[in-house]
Design a protein around this motif. Structure first.
Motif, PDB file in Angstrom:
ATOM      1  N   LEU A 137       0.793  -1.230   0.000  1.00 32.08           N
ATOM      2  CA  LEU A 137       0.000   0.000   0.000  1.00 32.08           C
ATOM      3  C   LEU A 137       0.825   1.279   0.000  1.00 32.08           C
ATOM      4  N   GLY A 138       2.109   1.156   0.307  1.00 34.36           N
ATOM      5  CA  GLY A 138       2.905   2.352   0.487  1.00 34.36           C
ATOM      6  C   GLY A 138       2.903   2.775   1.946  1.00 34.36           C
ATOM      7  N   ALA A 139       3.932   3.494   2.338  1.00 34.05           N
ATOM      8  CA  ALA A 139       4.115   3.808   3.756  1.00 34.05           C
ATOM      9  C   ALA A 139       3.043   4.742   4.305  1.00 34.05           C
ATOM     10  N   ASP A 140       2.369   5.518   3.444  1.00 27.03           N
ATOM     11  CA  ASP A 140       1.392   6.494   3.919  1.00 27.03           C
ATOM     12  C   ASP A 140      -0.045   6.010   3.739  1.00 27.03           C
ATOM     13  N   HIS A 141      -0.257   4.696   3.852  1.00 25.34           N
ATOM     14  CA  HIS A 141      -1.591   4.134   3.599  1.00 25.34           C
ATOM     15  C   HIS A 141      -2.570   4.488   4.702  1.00 25.34           C
ATOM     16  N   PRO A 142      -3.883   4.394   4.397  1.00 26.41           N
ATOM     17  CA  PRO A 142      -4.907   4.636   5.430  1.00 26.41           C
ATOM     18  C   PRO A 142      -4.777   3.637   6.572  1.00 26.41           C
ATOM     19  N   GLU A 143      -5.381   3.976   7.695  1.00 24.15           N
ATOM     20  CA  GLU A 143      -5.278   3.119   8.874  1.00 24.15           C
ATOM     21  C   GLU A 143      -5.961   1.775   8.641  1.00 24.15           C
ATOM     22  N   ILE A 144      -5.246   0.694   8.952  1.00 26.95           N
ATOM     23  CA  ILE A 144      -5.735  -0.673   8.813  1.00 26.95           C
ATOM     24  C   ILE A 144      -5.926  -1.275  10.201  1.00 26.95           C
ATOM     25  N   ARG A 145      -7.100  -1.847  10.423  1.00 24.60           N
ATOM     26  CA  ARG A 145      -7.381  -2.511  11.689  1.00 24.60           C
ATOM     27  C   ARG A 145      -6.655  -3.865  11.729  1.00 24.60           C
ATOM     28  N   VAL A 146      -5.968  -4.146  12.822  1.00 22.78           N
ATOM     29  CA  VAL A 146      -5.252  -5.412  12.934  1.00 22.78           C
ATOM     30  C   VAL A 146      -5.573  -6.096  14.251  1.00 22.78           C
ATOM     31  N   CYS A 147      -5.483  -7.426  14.215  1.00 18.88           N
ATOM     32  CA  CYS A 147      -5.651  -8.279  15.400  1.00 18.88           C
ATOM     33  C   CYS A 147      -4.364  -9.073  15.573  1.00 18.88           C
ATOM     34  N   LEU A 148      -3.895  -9.163  16.781  1.00 19.51           N
ATOM     35  CA  LEU A 148      -2.671  -9.906  17.090  1.00 19.51           C
ATOM     36  C   LEU A 148      -3.059 -11.330  17.476  1.00 19.51           C
ATOM     37  N   GLU A 149      -2.424 -12.313  16.842  1.00 24.20           N
ATOM     38  CA  GLU A 149      -2.733 -13.709  17.178  1.00 24.20           C
ATOM     39  C   GLU A 149      -1.739 -14.267  18.180  1.00 24.20           C
ATOM     40  N   LEU A 150      -2.260 -14.805  19.255  1.00 25.60           N
ATOM     41  CA  LEU A 150      -1.485 -15.455  20.302  1.00 25.60           C
ATOM     42  C   LEU A 150      -1.460 -16.957  20.053  1.00 25.60           C
ATOM     43  N   ASP A 151      -0.288 -17.558  20.160  1.00 23.82           N
ATOM     44  CA  ASP A 151      -0.201 -19.019  20.082  1.00 23.82           C
ATOM     45  C   ASP A 151      -0.751 -19.595  21.381  1.00 23.82           C
ATOM     46  N   VAL A 152      -1.876 -20.294  21.305  1.00 25.18           N
ATOM     47  CA  VAL A 152      -2.507 -20.831  22.515  1.00 25.18           C
ATOM     48  C   VAL A 152      -2.374 -22.346  22.601  1.00 25.18           C
ATOM     49  N   SER A 153      -1.370 -22.895  21.934  1.00 19.48           N
ATOM     50  CA  SER A 153      -1.075 -24.318  22.086  1.00 19.48           C
ATOM     51  C   SER A 153      -0.550 -24.568  23.497  1.00 19.48           C
ATOM     52  N   TRP A 154      -0.417 -25.844  23.829  1.00 18.88           N
ATOM     53  CA  TRP A 154       0.074 -26.218  25.165  1.00 18.88           C
ATOM     54  C   TRP A 154       1.502 -26.726  25.048  1.00 18.88           C
ATOM     55  N   ARG A 155       2.383 -26.177  25.863  1.00 24.23           N
ATOM     56  CA  ARG A 155       3.770 -26.628  25.926  1.00 24.23           C
ATOM     57  C   ARG A 155       4.023 -27.120  27.339  1.00 24.23           C
ATOM     58  N   PRO A 156       3.796 -28.420  27.578  1.00 20.08           N
ATOM     59  CA  PRO A 156       3.818 -28.928  28.955  1.00 20.08           C
ATOM     60  C   PRO A 156       5.193 -28.990  29.597  1.00 20.08           C
ATOM     61  N   VAL A 157       6.264 -28.899  28.795  1.00 19.26           N
ATOM     62  CA  VAL A 157       7.611 -28.991  29.360  1.00 19.26           C
ATOM     63  C   VAL A 157       8.148 -27.580  29.602  1.00 19.26           C
ATOM     64  N   PHE A 158       7.767 -27.025  30.737  1.00 23.94           N
ATOM     65  CA  PHE A 158       8.249 -25.704  31.174  1.00 23.94           C
ATOM     66  C   PHE A 158       8.009 -24.624  30.117  1.00 23.94           C
ATOM     67  N   GLY A 159       6.920 -24.769  29.336  1.00 27.66           N
ATOM     68  CA  GLY A 159       6.600 -23.760  28.346  1.00 27.66           C
ATOM     69  C   GLY A 159       7.518 -23.726  27.143  1.00 27.66           C
ATOM     70  N   ARG A 160       8.389 -24.733  27.014  1.00 28.71           N
ATOM     71  CA  ARG A 160       9.340 -24.755  25.895  1.00 28.71           C
ATOM     72  C   ARG A 160       8.745 -25.520  24.718  1.00 28.71           C
ATOM     73  N   ASP A 161       9.188 -25.179  23.532  1.00 33.64           N
ATOM     74  CA  ASP A 161       8.591 -25.734  22.315  1.00 33.64           C
ATOM     75  C   ASP A 161       9.117 -27.122  21.964  1.00 33.64           C
ATOM     76  N   ILE A 162       9.693 -27.813  22.918  1.00 39.47           N
ATOM     77  CA  ILE A 162      10.148 -29.177  22.648  1.00 39.47           C
ATOM     78  C   ILE A 162       8.982 -30.171  22.718  1.00 39.47           C
ATOM     79  N   ALA A 163       7.876 -29.745  23.290  1.00 35.12           N
ATOM     80  CA  ALA A 163       6.653 -30.550  23.305  1.00 35.12           C
ATOM     81  C   ALA A 163       5.497 -29.604  23.012  1.00 35.12           C
ATOM     82  N   HIS A 164       5.005 -29.645  21.789  1.00 40.47           N
ATOM     83  CA  HIS A 164       3.996 -28.683  21.311  1.00 40.47           C
ATOM     84  C   HIS A 164       2.701 -29.440  21.054  1.00 40.47           C
TER      85      HIS A 164
END
Length: 406
Positions: A137-164
Motif C-alpha cells: 500500500l505504500g508507507a502512507d496508507h490509510p489506517e488498517i485494523r489489525v488483530c494480534l494472534e497469540l499461540d494458545v497451544s500447550w507446551r507442557p515442558v516448562f513452556g518450551r517448544d520441545i513438546a507442542h
C-alpha cells in the motif's frame, strides 16, 4: 439416531429433485444455534464463515440473539461479505480475517474502501505482516485494523517448544512477546491494534470421547483440562500486557469444541464457532455436546454389483487434515451401511456394504454426512432448505455465487 422415519421424510421432501443433492435441515440448524448460545454462557459468538460457506445461513444466524460478527478465512471473502451486506441490516457486521493475508490486490481493495476498512480486521503475528502491508500500500496508507494472534497451544515442558500440543500458527507465545509486538503495532503509522485472538485447536478440534477408545478419551480430557488451566493464566497476562499499550475492542478465543472452557476465561470477550451449526461427523465424539446433523447430502444408487452391495454415484468428498478413515463421508440413511475398506469414497463412485444394501435398488438414494462442516459447500452450488417435511427454499453456497476463496 437415524431411523426410517427420517429417511422417509428426506426422500419425500426431495423426490422432485435430482441427486446428488445437499439439504439443510433448518430445524436442526436452529437447534444447534440455540445450543451454541447456551454453551457460550452470555459471551457473544463470532461466526466462523469457513464452517458455513453459505451466505443465507450466515445471515440467518447473524440475525439471532447471541451471535455478533464474522470470522472469515481470507481477506477477499471478508471484502465480498462487506460489499454484499452494505446497505442492509447487516451493514455494520464486523469481520475478522482469521489468517494473515499476503494478497496485495485484496489489501489495495481494502485500503480504497472506506466502508470495508471500518469493519474488516486483518490478522498479524509478526512485524513481517506489517512490512507486507506497507509494501502493498505504500508507507502512507490509510489506517488498517489489525488483530494480534497469540499461540494458545500447550507446551507442557516448562513452556518450551520441545513438546507442542496444538496447531502451528502464531510465533507469539509469551505475554512478553505479545507486549513487544503490540508496541510495534502501536508505534507503526497506518495500523490500529483492535483485537487479540487465539485458537485452542488442541481443545476445540479434538473430540474427548473417541468411539471405542476410552483410555484415549481419558488422556485427551486430562490434556485438555491442563491446557485450559495454563491458557487461562497466560492469556489473561497477555491481555494485561496489551492493555499497557492500548485498549482492545475484543479478545477472541475458542471454537465449537471448546466454548465452555473458553467462556470461563475472564479475559475473553467473545468466542468463535461455526461447525456446531452444521453438525458434521467430526463433532460426534465430544462428551460435552452433540450437535444435530443439519446438513446432509444424498447420492443415487447406480449399480448393484452384489446383493449386499450398492454402488453410489460420486461421493469422494474427503475432508482436509491428516488422511485417514475419519476424513471420509459416512453413510447415514438407511442405517447399517458402511464404506468398503478397499475402495472408500471415490470421485466417480462410492460402493457401500451392509444388510440395508440388499433392499436398495438402482435409482434409490443413500444419505450421507461429511466430516468437516464447510467443505461440503465446495462440492455443491446450492443447498435445498428443508423445514419440517418440505423444501421451502433453494439457496446458493459460496460456489453457487461464483465464489471460491480457498
Amino acid at each position: 439416531m437415524p431411523d426410517e422415519t427420517s429417511r422417509a421424510r428426506l426422500d419425500a421432501a426431495t423426490k422432485q429433485l435430482e441427486a446428488p443433492l445437499a439439504v439443510v435441515d433448518l430445524d436442526a440448524f436452529d437447534r444447534n444455534a440455540e445450543d451454541l448460545v447456551r454453551r457460550a454462557g452470555g459471551r457473544p459468538i463470532r461466526v466462523a464463515s469457513k464452517s458455513v460457506r453459505c451466505r443465507y445461513l450466515l445471515e440467518r444466524v447473524l440475525r439471532r440473539d447471541g451471535f455478533a460478527g464474522v470470522m472469515a478465512y481470507s481477506l477477499p471473502e471478508a471484502l465480498w461479505l462487506a460489499g454484499r451486506w452494505a446497505g442492509t441490516d447487516l451493514a455494520r457486521v464486523d469481520i475478522l480475517v482469521a489468517y494473515p493475508t499476503v494478497d496485495h490486490t485484496a489489501l489495495c481493495r481494502l485500503a480504497a474502501d472506506d466502508h470495508a476498512r471500518g469493519l474488516v480486521t486483518i490478522m498479524v503475528d509478526s512485524a513481517a505482516h506489517l512490512d507486507l502491508v506497507d509494501a502493498a500500500l505504500g508507507a502512507d496508507h490509510p489506517e488498517i485494523r489489525v488483530c494480534l494472534e497469540l499461540d494458545v497451544s500447550w507446551r507442557p515442558v516448562f513452556g518450551r517448544d520441545i513438546a507442542h500440543v496444538g496447531t502451528r500458527r502464531s510465533p507469539v507465545f509469551s505475554p512478553a512477546q505479545v507486549r513487544d509486538l503490540a508496541t510495534t503495532i502501536h508505534d507503526r503509522p497506518g495500523f490500529r491494534l483492535v483485537g487479540l485472538m487465539g485458537y485452542e485447536g488442541q481443545i476445540a478440534g479434538l473430540g474427548d470421547r473417541p468411539t471405542g477408545k476410552p483410555l484415549l478419551g481419558a488422556v485427551l480430557r486430562w490434556m485438555q483440562g491442563h491446557s485450559a488451566q495454563e491458557l487461562a493464566v497466560r492469556r489473561t497476562a497477555a491481555v494485561r500486557e496489551v492493555g499497557k499499550v492500548g485498549e482492545l475492542e475484543f479478545v477472541n478465543g475458542g471454537g465449537t469444541g471448546s466454548i465452555e472452557t473458553t467462556a470461563l476465561d475472564p479475559s475473553v470477550t467473545e468466542v468463535a464457532a461455526g461447525s456446531g451449526l452444521i453438525g458434521p461427523t467430526l463433532f460426534d465424539n465430544y462428551q460435552r455436546f452433540t450437535p444435530a446433523p443439519a446438513v446432509l447430502f444424498a447420492l443415487p444408487v447406480v449399480r448393484k454389483p452384489r446383493r449386499r452391495t450398492a454402488t453410489l454415484f460420486s461421493g469422494g468428498f474427503i475432508a482436509s487434515g491428516i488422511p485417514g478413515k475419519d476424513r471420509s463421508p459416512t453413510p447415514y440413511l438407511p442405517a447399517g451401511l458402511s464404506l468398503i475398506g478397499t475402495e472408500g469414497a471415490g470421485e466417480v463412485q462410492t460402493p457401500v456394504n451392509g444388510r440395508a444394501a440388499k433392499d436398495l435398488r438402482v435409482g434409490d438414494r443413500v444419505w450421507l454426512r461429511h466430516t468437516k462442516a464447510g467443505e461440503l459447500a465446495e462440492r455443491f452450488t446450492e443447498y435445498h432448505v428443508l423445514s419440517g417435511d418440505r423444501v421451502v427454499e433453494t439457496v446458493p453456497t459460496y460456489r453457487g455465487e461464483g465464489q471460491c476463496f480457498y
